[in-house]
Design a protein around this motif. Structure first.
Motif, PDB file in Angstrom:
ATOM      1  N   MET A   1     -42.178 -71.380  22.726  1.00  0.00           N
ATOM      2  CA  MET A   1     -43.629 -71.310  22.859  1.00  0.00           C
ATOM      3  C   MET A   1     -44.025 -69.968  23.458  1.00  0.00           C
ATOM      4  O   MET A   1     -43.228 -69.311  24.097  1.00  0.00           O
ATOM      5  CB  MET A   1     -44.115 -72.432  23.784  1.00  0.00           C
ATOM      6  N   ILE A   2     -45.264 -69.656  23.279  1.00  0.00           N
ATOM      7  CA  ILE A   2     -45.732 -68.337  23.730  1.00  0.00           C
ATOM      8  C   ILE A   2     -45.759 -68.240  25.258  1.00  0.00           C
ATOM      9  O   ILE A   2     -45.836 -69.233  25.958  1.00  0.00           O
ATOM     10  CB  ILE A   2     -47.133 -68.060  23.159  1.00  0.00           C
ATOM     11  N   HIS A   3     -45.658 -67.020  25.732  1.00  0.00           N
ATOM     12  CA  HIS A   3     -45.946 -66.688  27.128  1.00  0.00           C
ATOM     13  C   HIS A   3     -44.985 -67.363  28.099  1.00  0.00           C
ATOM     14  O   HIS A   3     -45.378 -67.863  29.131  1.00  0.00           O
ATOM     15  CB  HIS A   3     -47.378 -67.080  27.526  1.00  0.00           C
ATOM     16  N   SER A   4     -43.731 -67.371  27.743  1.00  0.00           N
ATOM     17  CA  SER A   4     -42.817 -68.106  28.610  1.00  0.00           C
ATOM     18  C   SER A   4     -42.058 -67.208  29.565  1.00  0.00           C
ATOM     19  O   SER A   4     -41.285 -67.688  30.366  1.00  0.00           O
ATOM     20  CB  SER A   4     -41.812 -68.860  27.750  1.00  0.00           C
ATOM     21  N   THR A   5     -42.258 -65.918  29.469  1.00  0.00           N
ATOM     22  CA  THR A   5     -41.494 -65.007  30.313  1.00  0.00           C
ATOM     23  C   THR A   5     -41.735 -65.314  31.790  1.00  0.00           C
ATOM     24  O   THR A   5     -42.810 -65.702  32.172  1.00  0.00           O
ATOM     25  CB  THR A   5     -41.938 -63.560  30.030  1.00  0.00           C
ATOM     26  N   ILE A   6     -40.697 -65.125  32.595  1.00  0.00           N
ATOM     27  CA  ILE A   6     -40.827 -65.416  34.008  1.00  0.00           C
ATOM     28  C   ILE A   6     -41.220 -64.143  34.759  1.00  0.00           C
ATOM     29  O   ILE A   6     -40.565 -63.129  34.617  1.00  0.00           O
ATOM     30  CB  ILE A   6     -39.463 -65.892  34.562  1.00  0.00           C
ATOM     31  N   CYS A   7     -42.264 -64.175  35.533  1.00  0.00           N
ATOM     32  CA  CYS A   7     -42.632 -63.049  36.401  1.00  0.00           C
ATOM     33  C   CYS A   7     -42.200 -63.400  37.804  1.00  0.00           C
ATOM     34  O   CYS A   7     -42.972 -63.944  38.564  1.00  0.00           O
ATOM     35  CB  CYS A   7     -44.132 -62.802  36.369  1.00  0.00           C
ATOM     36  N   LYS A   8     -40.984 -63.107  38.119  1.00  0.00           N
ATOM     37  CA  LYS A   8     -40.411 -63.571  39.384  1.00  0.00           C
ATOM     38  C   LYS A   8     -41.159 -63.063  40.608  1.00  0.00           C
ATOM     39  O   LYS A   8     -41.392 -63.790  41.556  1.00  0.00           O
ATOM     40  CB  LYS A   8     -38.953 -63.123  39.482  1.00  0.00           C
ATOM     41  N   VAL A   9     -41.508 -61.772  40.573  1.00  0.00           N
ATOM     42  CA  VAL A   9     -42.072 -61.186  41.783  1.00  0.00           C
ATOM     43  C   VAL A   9     -43.381 -61.870  42.139  1.00  0.00           C
ATOM     44  O   VAL A   9     -43.587 -62.321  43.264  1.00  0.00           O
ATOM     45  CB  VAL A   9     -42.288 -59.674  41.581  1.00  0.00           C
ATOM     46  N   THR A  10     -44.269 -62.002  41.145  1.00  0.00           N
ATOM     47  CA  THR A  10     -45.559 -62.621  41.397  1.00  0.00           C
ATOM     48  C   THR A  10     -45.362 -64.059  41.836  1.00  0.00           C
ATOM     49  O   THR A  10     -46.012 -64.541  42.754  1.00  0.00           O
ATOM     50  CB  THR A  10     -46.384 -62.622  40.093  1.00  0.00           C
ATOM     51  N   GLN A  11     -44.460 -64.758  41.181  1.00  0.00           N
ATOM     52  CA  GLN A  11     -44.247 -66.158  41.512  1.00  0.00           C
ATOM     53  C   GLN A  11     -43.793 -66.323  42.946  1.00  0.00           C
ATOM     54  O   GLN A  11     -44.250 -67.203  43.653  1.00  0.00           O
ATOM     55  CB  GLN A  11     -43.169 -66.755  40.607  1.00  0.00           C
ATOM     56  N   PHE A  41     -34.597 -65.375  24.633  1.00  0.00           N
ATOM     57  CA  PHE A  41     -35.750 -65.436  23.727  1.00  0.00           C
ATOM     58  C   PHE A  41     -35.314 -65.556  22.278  1.00  0.00           C
ATOM     59  O   PHE A  41     -34.438 -64.827  21.809  1.00  0.00           O
ATOM     60  CB  PHE A  41     -36.637 -64.199  23.926  1.00  0.00           C
ATOM     61  N   VAL A  42     -35.959 -66.507  21.620  1.00  0.00           N
ATOM     62  CA  VAL A  42     -35.675 -66.739  20.199  1.00  0.00           C
ATOM     63  C   VAL A  42     -37.014 -66.669  19.454  1.00  0.00           C
ATOM     64  O   VAL A  42     -37.517 -67.673  18.971  1.00  0.00           O
ATOM     65  CB  VAL A  42     -34.963 -68.099  19.989  1.00  0.00           C
ATOM     66  N   PRO A  43     -37.606 -65.467  19.386  1.00  0.00           N
ATOM     67  CA  PRO A  43     -38.996 -65.371  18.929  1.00  0.00           C
ATOM     68  C   PRO A  43     -39.241 -66.001  17.559  1.00  0.00           C
ATOM     69  O   PRO A  43     -38.614 -65.654  16.584  1.00  0.00           O
ATOM     70  CB  PRO A  43     -39.272 -63.859  18.907  1.00  0.00           C
ATOM     71  N   HIS A  44     -40.166 -66.963  17.588  1.00  0.00           N
ATOM     72  CA  HIS A  44     -40.661 -67.658  16.381  1.00  0.00           C
ATOM     73  C   HIS A  44     -39.612 -68.494  15.657  1.00  0.00           C
ATOM     74  O   HIS A  44     -39.920 -69.079  14.619  1.00  0.00           O
ATOM     75  CB  HIS A  44     -41.335 -66.686  15.408  1.00  0.00           C
ATOM     76  N   GLU A  45     -38.418 -68.582  16.173  1.00  0.00           N
ATOM     77  CA  GLU A  45     -37.408 -69.403  15.509  1.00  0.00           C
ATOM     78  C   GLU A  45     -37.826 -70.873  15.554  1.00  0.00           C
ATOM     79  O   GLU A  45     -38.201 -71.390  16.606  1.00  0.00           O
ATOM     80  CB  GLU A  45     -36.038 -69.243  16.186  1.00  0.00           C
ATOM     81  N   GLY A  46     -37.749 -71.519  14.434  1.00  0.00           N
ATOM     82  CA  GLY A  46     -38.037 -72.954  14.371  1.00  0.00           C
ATOM     83  C   GLY A  46     -39.515 -73.291  14.276  1.00  0.00           C
ATOM     84  O   GLY A  46     -39.874 -74.463  14.122  1.00  0.00           O
ATOM     85  N   GLU A  56     -44.844 -63.544  19.337  1.00  0.00           N
ATOM     86  CA  GLU A  56     -43.788 -63.479  20.351  1.00  0.00           C
ATOM     87  C   GLU A  56     -43.092 -62.121  20.379  1.00  0.00           C
ATOM     88  O   GLU A  56     -42.530 -61.736  21.390  1.00  0.00           O
ATOM     89  CB  GLU A  56     -42.767 -64.595  20.136  1.00  0.00           C
ATOM     90  N   TYR A  57     -43.138 -61.411  19.254  1.00  0.00           N
ATOM     91  CA  TYR A  57     -42.523 -60.073  19.259  1.00  0.00           C
ATOM     92  C   TYR A  57     -43.339 -59.157  20.170  1.00  0.00           C
ATOM     93  O   TYR A  57     -42.792 -58.384  20.948  1.00  0.00           O
ATOM     94  CB  TYR A  57     -42.465 -59.499  17.829  1.00  0.00           C
ATOM     95  N   SER A  58     -44.672 -59.273  20.069  1.00  0.00           N
ATOM     96  CA  SER A  58     -45.547 -58.468  20.934  1.00  0.00           C
ATOM     97  C   SER A  58     -45.419 -58.899  22.393  1.00  0.00           C
ATOM     98  O   SER A  58     -45.477 -58.075  23.296  1.00  0.00           O
ATOM     99  CB  SER A  58     -47.014 -58.642  20.535  1.00  0.00           C
ATOM    100  N   ALA A  59     -45.294 -60.199  22.599  1.00  0.00           N
ATOM    101  CA  ALA A  59     -45.299 -60.709  23.977  1.00  0.00           C
ATOM    102  C   ALA A  59     -43.998 -60.413  24.714  1.00  0.00           C
ATOM    103  O   ALA A  59     -44.002 -60.183  25.917  1.00  0.00           O
ATOM    104  CB  ALA A  59     -45.566 -62.216  23.968  1.00  0.00           C
ATOM    105  N   THR A  60     -42.877 -60.435  23.971  1.00  0.00           N
ATOM    106  CA  THR A  60     -41.587 -60.307  24.653  1.00  0.00           C
ATOM    107  C   THR A  60     -40.905 -58.968  24.411  1.00  0.00           C
ATOM    108  O   THR A  60     -40.002 -58.584  25.157  1.00  0.00           O
ATOM    109  CB  THR A  60     -40.613 -61.415  24.184  1.00  0.00           C
TER     110      THR A  60
END
Ligand code: SF4
Length: 371
Positions: A1-11, A41-46, A56-60
């Motif tokens: 799904m979109i926007h799944s990257t983890i932003c550790k520092v902010t979190q 990351f498996v962009p758009h797979e499935g 997802e290519y743009s997002a990741t």
């Protein structure tokens, strides 16, 4: 799904602040970051459709799907720099994992790490339309700890207009199946989708709580380069909400979740470096999570000032981290409204939990929506 990257520092920063709030006022801690996540990351797979907001290519910045060797080297790299490598999960993000032809290979590679004691389990994101009894049976031999469901909305029109591959009935079936098999799940919700509204977003939040999500990610829609919406935006057929409009919805969702024991794993799309340039329009802000929280605390200030019938508030120093705001945003905004906030070692106490409950009641009554 979109926007799944983890932003550790902010979190991490966010979690600390809320742990403190909860100590102060027994409010719920809302950030679920105790586990170290290794994202693959498996962009758009499935994916069975291309959701209009997604690229997802743009997002990741990831353009291909990793093979087993690459997964192994990614895991080893992450394990070498985690401070607590004993609390690690391997996550497959950026596509629809249960629609993915190679899922078995991936599950097997991850299971080897699990058997070696290097990870605590597997999590992945998928569509609620691809959760079935057969799938739940199929997953049983694997150490799947958590499933992130890309729900986005509990409104069928919004889902259809967004080109999702599922409807609300699929969401209810999927969450029922996961609950009855004891599989924990989180839900991704988006605001600002076509045909969306604040009342629909509040409804979606209430439903996410009701169906038993352990955690929620809140994503205000941004227009990404290469998404289907980019074209609609350029043709002036669609405009995203702006930052302030988004925050006005998100703080209410945040409040409902954080007072219902549902952890908020993320607010806003997480983009790094060059990927930030892939935002064409919309409410992208690297500190949006803080701005949302600040907006809630401003509401508490207003309620407290109103109840005390005073415009000059001298709060105890321990409240400073919560009532100052990102770049002093709360203090400044309150000042514009004629409320002066100061802090002192003998300042007064605010029962944050009490005000959160009261404001929540008003949100549920639709008081703010009507304003
Ligand atoms: S299901 Fe939709 S949102 Fe999720 S990765 Fe595929 S296209 Fe993107």
């Amino acid at each position: 799904m979109i926007h799944s990257t983890i932003c550790k520092v902010t979190q991490k920063a966010f979690r600390l602040r809320f742990v403190e709030v909860s100590l102060l006022n027994s409010a719920q801690s809302v950030y679920n970051t105790s586990m170290n996540i290794i994202p693959i990351f498996v962009p758009h797979e499935g994916c069975r459709t291309r959701c209009i907001f997604c690229n997802e290519y743009s997002a990741t910045g990831v353009t291909g799907v990793p093979d087993e060797k690459e997964i192994v080297s990614t895991v080893e790299k992450y394990l070498s720099f985690f401070r607590h490598p004993e609390d690690v999960e391997l996550a497959f993000y950026g596509g629809t994992f249960t629609g993915f032809g190679n899922q078995q290979k991936y599950l097997e590679v991850a299971t080897e790490f699990f058997k070696a004691g290097q990870i605590k389990g597997i999590r992945f994101s998928t569509s609620p339309g691809l959760i079935s009894e057969r799938l739940v049976e199929y997953l049983k031999p694997y150490p799947v700890n958590f499933i992130e469901l890309g729900v986005q909305s509990f409104d069928d029109t919004v889902l259809e207009k967004s080109n999702r591959d599922h409807n609300t009935s699929d969401v209810y079936k999927a969450t029922h199946l996961l609950n009855s098999n004891g599989i924990k799940f989180g839900i991704h919700l988006m605001t600002g989708l076509p045909e969306d509204s604040e009342s629909k977003d509040i409804h979606s939040t209430r439903e996410a709580i009701r169906v038993g999500a352990s955690s929620v990610r809140l994503h205000p829609l941004v227009i990404l380069k290469g998404s289907l919406l980019e074209n609609e935006y350029k043709l002036r057929r669609f405009s995203p909400l702006d930052l302030q409009e988004s925050i006005e919805i998100l703080w209410k969702m945040y409040l409902l979740l954080s007072t219902s024991n549902v952890k908020i794993n993320r607010i806003g799309i997480c983009l790094y470096g060059k990927q930030i340039d892939n935002v064409v329009a919309g409410p992208f802000h690297p500190a949006i999570g803080e701005l949302v929280r600040d907006r809630l605390f401003l509401e508490i200030v207003r309620a407290f000032s109103g109840e005390m019938k005073r415009n000059e508030l001298r709060l105890h120093n321990k409240f400073k981290p919560f009532f100052t705001g990102h770049k002093k945003g709360i203090v400044e905004e309150a000042r514009k409204e004629g409320i002066l906030i100061d802090f002192a070692h003998d300042g007064e106490e605010i029962d944050v939990s009490l005000y959160m409950r009261r404001i929540k009641e008003r949100v549920l009554e639709g008081v703010y929506a009507e304003a």
